[in-house]
Scaffold this active site. Structure first.
Site, short mmCIF file in Angstrom:
data_model
loop_
_atom_site.label_atom_id
_atom_site.label_comp_id
_atom_site.label_asym_id
_atom_site.label_seq_id
_atom_site.Cartn_x
_atom_site.Cartn_y
_atom_site.Cartn_z
N GLY A 42 0.88 -1.16 0.00
CA GLY A 42 0.00 0.00 0.00
C GLY A 42 0.91 1.21 0.00
O GLY A 42 1.77 1.33 -0.87
N GLU A 43 0.78 2.02 1.00
CA GLU A 43 1.64 3.19 1.13
C GLU A 43 2.11 3.21 2.59
O GLU A 43 1.29 3.33 3.50
CB GLU A 43 0.83 4.45 0.76
CG GLU A 43 1.56 5.74 0.94
CD GLU A 43 2.87 5.78 0.17
OE1 GLU A 43 2.87 5.45 -1.03
OE2 GLU A 43 3.88 6.13 0.78
N SER A 44 3.43 3.06 2.76
CA SER A 44 3.93 2.84 4.12
C SER A 44 3.65 4.02 5.04
O SER A 44 3.37 3.83 6.23
CB SER A 44 5.43 2.52 4.09
OG SER A 44 6.14 3.52 3.42
N CYS A 74 6.02 -5.43 0.26
CA CYS A 74 6.19 -4.07 -0.23
C CYS A 74 6.12 -3.02 0.90
O CYS A 74 7.02 -2.98 1.72
CB CYS A 74 5.18 -3.82 -1.33
SG CYS A 74 5.78 -2.62 -2.51
N ARG A 103 12.78 3.38 -0.18
CA ARG A 103 11.44 3.48 -0.78
C ARG A 103 11.53 3.86 -2.25
O ARG A 103 12.40 4.64 -2.65
CB ARG A 103 10.60 4.52 -0.04
CG ARG A 103 10.28 4.12 1.38
CD ARG A 103 9.50 5.20 2.08
NE ARG A 103 8.20 5.39 1.48
CZ ARG A 103 7.58 6.58 1.41
NH1 ARG A 103 8.15 7.66 1.87
NH2 ARG A 103 6.40 6.66 0.86
N ILE A 132 5.27 -2.88 -7.61
CA ILE A 132 4.55 -1.61 -7.72
C ILE A 132 5.26 -0.59 -6.85
O ILE A 132 5.20 -0.67 -5.62
CB ILE A 132 3.08 -1.75 -7.26
CG1 ILE A 132 2.38 -2.85 -8.07
CG2 ILE A 132 2.35 -0.43 -7.43
CD1 ILE A 132 1.02 -3.21 -7.54
N ARG A 133 5.94 0.34 -7.48
CA ARG A 133 6.73 1.34 -6.74
C ARG A 133 7.45 0.66 -5.58
O ARG A 133 7.35 1.06 -4.42
CB ARG A 133 5.84 2.49 -6.26
CG ARG A 133 5.18 3.23 -7.43
CD ARG A 133 4.25 4.33 -6.99
NE ARG A 133 4.99 5.36 -6.28
CZ ARG A 133 4.63 5.84 -5.08
NH1 ARG A 133 3.57 5.39 -4.46
NH2 ARG A 133 5.34 6.78 -4.53
N HIS A 168 4.58 -8.01 -4.74
CA HIS A 168 3.22 -8.47 -4.40
C HIS A 168 2.97 -9.85 -5.02
O HIS A 168 2.73 -9.93 -6.22
CB HIS A 168 2.18 -7.52 -4.99
CG HIS A 168 2.21 -6.15 -4.40
ND1 HIS A 168 1.31 -5.74 -3.44
CD2 HIS A 168 3.02 -5.09 -4.62
CE1 HIS A 168 1.56 -4.49 -3.11
NE2 HIS A 168 2.60 -4.07 -3.81
N GLU A 170 0.34 -11.57 -4.18
CA GLU A 170 -1.13 -11.76 -4.16
C GLU A 170 -1.78 -11.26 -5.45
O GLU A 170 -2.89 -11.68 -5.78
CB GLU A 170 -1.74 -11.06 -2.93
CG GLU A 170 -1.95 -9.55 -3.04
CD GLU A 170 -0.68 -8.74 -2.96
OE1 GLU A 170 0.40 -9.34 -2.76
OE2 GLU A 170 -0.73 -7.50 -3.12
N1 GLN Z 1 6.11 3.00 -2.44
C1 GLN Z 1 5.25 2.55 -1.39
C2 GLN Z 1 5.73 3.05 -0.05
O1 GLN Z 1 6.73 3.68 0.07
C3 GLN Z 1 5.15 1.04 -1.38
C4 GLN Z 1 4.43 0.56 -2.59
C5 GLN Z 1 3.71 -0.72 -2.41
O2 GLN Z 1 3.45 -1.19 -1.30
N2 GLN Z 1 3.32 -1.31 -3.51
O3 GLN Z 1 5.07 2.81 0.91
#
Ligand code: GLN
Length: 185
Positions: A42-44, A74, A103, A132-133, A168, A170
């Site tokens: 997600g987004e940390s 992630c 990150r 993903i990123r 990921h 999943e």
């Molecule tokens: N770039 C996101 C972060 O810094 C992580 C991306 C992800 O969980 N797919 O949290």
């Protein structure tokens, strides 16, 4: 399954497909009595804020002290790290894994992409995963085993019963990493 954000349904489905009794966790008391916890991507920084807002940290620390094992993907792996590079100054890092992560290390070209990763422990058939990123794992401590690499850098690591992934599994739905995690609980 920490269910504050991320691919909650997909993880729950994989865990159940592997035979686990899997539940979403949002409240501190829901952490009681668990053997393992999946912390998704997600987004940390957002997950950090949500975990504080839901008052989860004291209960999580207690559960970890009692031996709760984590599978992190992630952003979850960023939260589990000992050190976060390119994070916010006071960003939550639980230190479950003796790793330094950076990150968004792979830049924009990998905002989304699927790759086949070789993970020898899971057999000869490569594991399809999505990045993903994604963060990179720039350093690993002596107790950390590297299970897979992406572009030469560790992408799947294990320390004790904790398993940290920068990608990921999943999204592509291959259950082998979830099964590996569950097999050691
Ligand atoms: N770039 C996101 C972060 O810094 C992580 C991306 C992800 O969980 N797919 O949290």
């Amino acid at each position: 399954m920490l269910a504050l954000q991320g691919d909650v349904r997909e993880h729950l489905r994989l865990l159940r497909e592997c035979g686990a009794e899997a539940l979403p966790v949002r409240l501190p008391e829901e952490l009681e009595g668990l053997d393992g916890l999946v912390i998704p991507g997600g987004e940390s920084t957002t997950m950090d804020r949500l975990m504080r807002a839901f008052g989860l940290l004291p209960a999580l620390e207690l559960a970890l002290g009692r031996g709760l094992a984590c599978l992190t993907t992630c952003a979850g792996t960023i939260l589990a790290a000992r050190e976060i590079r390119d994070g916010l100054p006071d960003q939550l890092h639980l230190g479950l894994l003796d790793i330094a992560v950076r990150r968004n290390a792979f830049g924009r070209q990998l905002q989304s992409g699927e790759v086949d990763l070789e993970i020898p422990e899971l057999g000869p058939e490569p594991v399809p995963v999505a990045l993903i990123r994604a963060p990179s794992i720039d350093e690993v401590g002596p107790e950390v085993e590297v299970l897979a690499r992406y572009q030469g850098l560790p992408a799947a690591v294990r320390q004790g019963r904790h398993l940290g992934l920068t990608f990921h599994p999943e999204i592509t739905g291959d259950p082998r990493l979830h099964r590996l995690f569950l097999s050691r609980l």
